[in-house]
Write a protein that holds these residues in place. Structure first.
Motif, PDB file in Angstrom:
ATOM      1  N   GLU A 171       0.818  -1.221   0.000  1.00  0.00           N
ATOM      2  CA  GLU A 171       0.000   0.000   0.000  1.00  0.00           C
ATOM      3  C   GLU A 171       0.851   1.270   0.000  1.00  0.00           C
ATOM      4  O   GLU A 171       0.321   2.371  -0.127  1.00  0.00           O
ATOM      5  CB  GLU A 171      -0.917   0.038   1.236  1.00  0.00           C
ATOM      6  N   ILE A 172       2.154   1.139   0.177  1.00  0.00           N
ATOM      7  CA  ILE A 172       3.049   2.301   0.213  1.00  0.00           C
ATOM      8  C   ILE A 172       3.880   2.314  -1.062  1.00  0.00           C
ATOM      9  O   ILE A 172       4.584   1.357  -1.366  1.00  0.00           O
ATOM     10  CB  ILE A 172       3.941   2.293   1.469  1.00  0.00           C
ATOM     11  N   THR A 173       3.775   3.414  -1.791  1.00  0.00           N
ATOM     12  CA  THR A 173       4.462   3.586  -3.066  1.00  0.00           C
ATOM     13  C   THR A 173       5.195   4.934  -3.066  1.00  0.00           C
ATOM     14  O   THR A 173       5.008   5.736  -2.144  1.00  0.00           O
ATOM     15  CB  THR A 173       3.455   3.532  -4.234  1.00  0.00           C
ATOM     16  N   PRO A 174       6.022   5.198  -4.086  1.00  0.00           N
ATOM     17  CA  PRO A 174       6.688   6.505  -4.146  1.00  0.00           C
ATOM     18  C   PRO A 174       5.667   7.648  -4.158  1.00  0.00           C
ATOM     19  O   PRO A 174       4.537   7.481  -4.628  1.00  0.00           O
ATOM     20  CB  PRO A 174       7.466   6.439  -5.462  1.00  0.00           C
ATOM     21  N   GLY A 175       6.075   8.809  -3.665  1.00  0.00           N
ATOM     22  CA  GLY A 175       5.189   9.958  -3.552  1.00  0.00           C
ATOM     23  C   GLY A 175       4.633  10.430  -4.878  1.00  0.00           C
ATOM     24  O   GLY A 175       5.384  10.740  -5.791  1.00  0.00           O
ATOM     25  N   TYR A 176       3.324  10.480  -4.970  1.00  0.00           N
ATOM     26  CA  TYR A 176       2.636  10.945  -6.172  1.00  0.00           C
ATOM     27  C   TYR A 176       2.914  12.426  -6.392  1.00  0.00           C
ATOM     28  O   TYR A 176       2.696  13.248  -5.493  1.00  0.00           O
ATOM     29  CB  TYR A 176       1.134  10.686  -6.018  1.00  0.00           C
ATOM     30  N   HIS A 177       3.399  12.783  -7.552  1.00  0.00           N
ATOM     31  CA  HIS A 177       3.715  14.168  -7.929  1.00  0.00           C
ATOM     32  C   HIS A 177       4.729  14.834  -7.004  1.00  0.00           C
ATOM     33  O   HIS A 177       4.780  16.052  -6.891  1.00  0.00           O
ATOM     34  CB  HIS A 177       2.455  15.034  -8.009  1.00  0.00           C
ATOM     35  N   MET A 178       5.517  14.032  -6.295  1.00  0.00           N
ATOM     36  CA  MET A 178       6.516  14.563  -5.378  1.00  0.00           C
ATOM     37  C   MET A 178       7.850  13.877  -5.677  1.00  0.00           C
ATOM     38  O   MET A 178       7.905  12.939  -6.457  1.00  0.00           O
ATOM     39  CB  MET A 178       6.106  14.304  -3.923  1.00  0.00           C
ATOM     40  N   ASN A 179       8.908  14.328  -5.009  1.00  0.00           N
ATOM     41  CA  ASN A 179      10.209  13.685  -5.136  1.00  0.00           C
ATOM     42  C   ASN A 179      10.070  12.237  -4.663  1.00  0.00           C
ATOM     43  O   ASN A 179       9.763  11.983  -3.498  1.00  0.00           O
ATOM     44  CB  ASN A 179      11.238  14.447  -4.297  1.00  0.00           C
ATOM     45  N   LYS A 180      10.281  11.300  -5.562  1.00  0.00           N
ATOM     46  CA  LYS A 180      10.055   9.877  -5.268  1.00  0.00           C
ATOM     47  C   LYS A 180      10.999   9.335  -4.201  1.00  0.00           C
ATOM     48  O   LYS A 180      10.723   8.313  -3.589  1.00  0.00           O
ATOM     49  CB  LYS A 180      10.197   9.028  -6.533  1.00  0.00           C
TER      50      LYS A 180
END
Length: 134
Positions: A70-79
């Motif tokens: 359920e945790i993925t890189p930040g959407y539209h943010m610095n991954k």
């Protein structure tokens, strides 16, 4: 935890932190929580599913993404520095609250010392479990 519960936990936790301001600078579909003008939490929906975006230590972000689907890189943010929390089975309320605290602490730590509403060395540190008083 479903999407509404996930966002409710984040709202309640974020609103209880010192010097936090809630805004909607990107329109009504985005809720943004800031401390001293700096973003530490964003709430929105992706493909009609409520999500939360939080700042995270890069090493911790990798570990969290590996441990929780359920945790993925930040959407539209610095991954590297942000994570997205989606509704799902393994996320528990205490973990989500801890992640909000950590996001807040990371942002506060970058503020000039005189602007910090909390001591980042001790903020969010849970007391050890066990007997009280020795």
């Amino acid at each position: 935890m479903d999407g509404a519960e996930l966002q409710a936990v984040v709202r309640l936790k974020a609103e209880g932190l010192p010097a936090v301001v809630w805004e909607q600078p990107f329109g009504p579909e985005w809720e943004v929580y800031k401390v001293r003008g700096k973003v530490f939490a964003l709430l929105t929906a992706l493909r009609a599913s409520p999500v939360v975006i939080l700042k995270s230590d890069p090493g911790e972000a990798v570990a969290l993404r590996e441990a929780y689907p359920e945790i993925t890189p930040g959407y539209h943010m610095n991954k590297r520095h942000w994570i997205t929390l989606a509704p799902g089975g393994a996320l528990e309320e205490e973990l989500v609250e801890d992640l909000v605290d950590e996001s807040y602490r990371l942002v506060v730590a970058k503020l000039p010392r005189r602007q910090r509403p909390v001591d980042t060395a001790t903020f969010g540190v849970r007391a050890p479990q066990g007997r009280v008083g020795g």
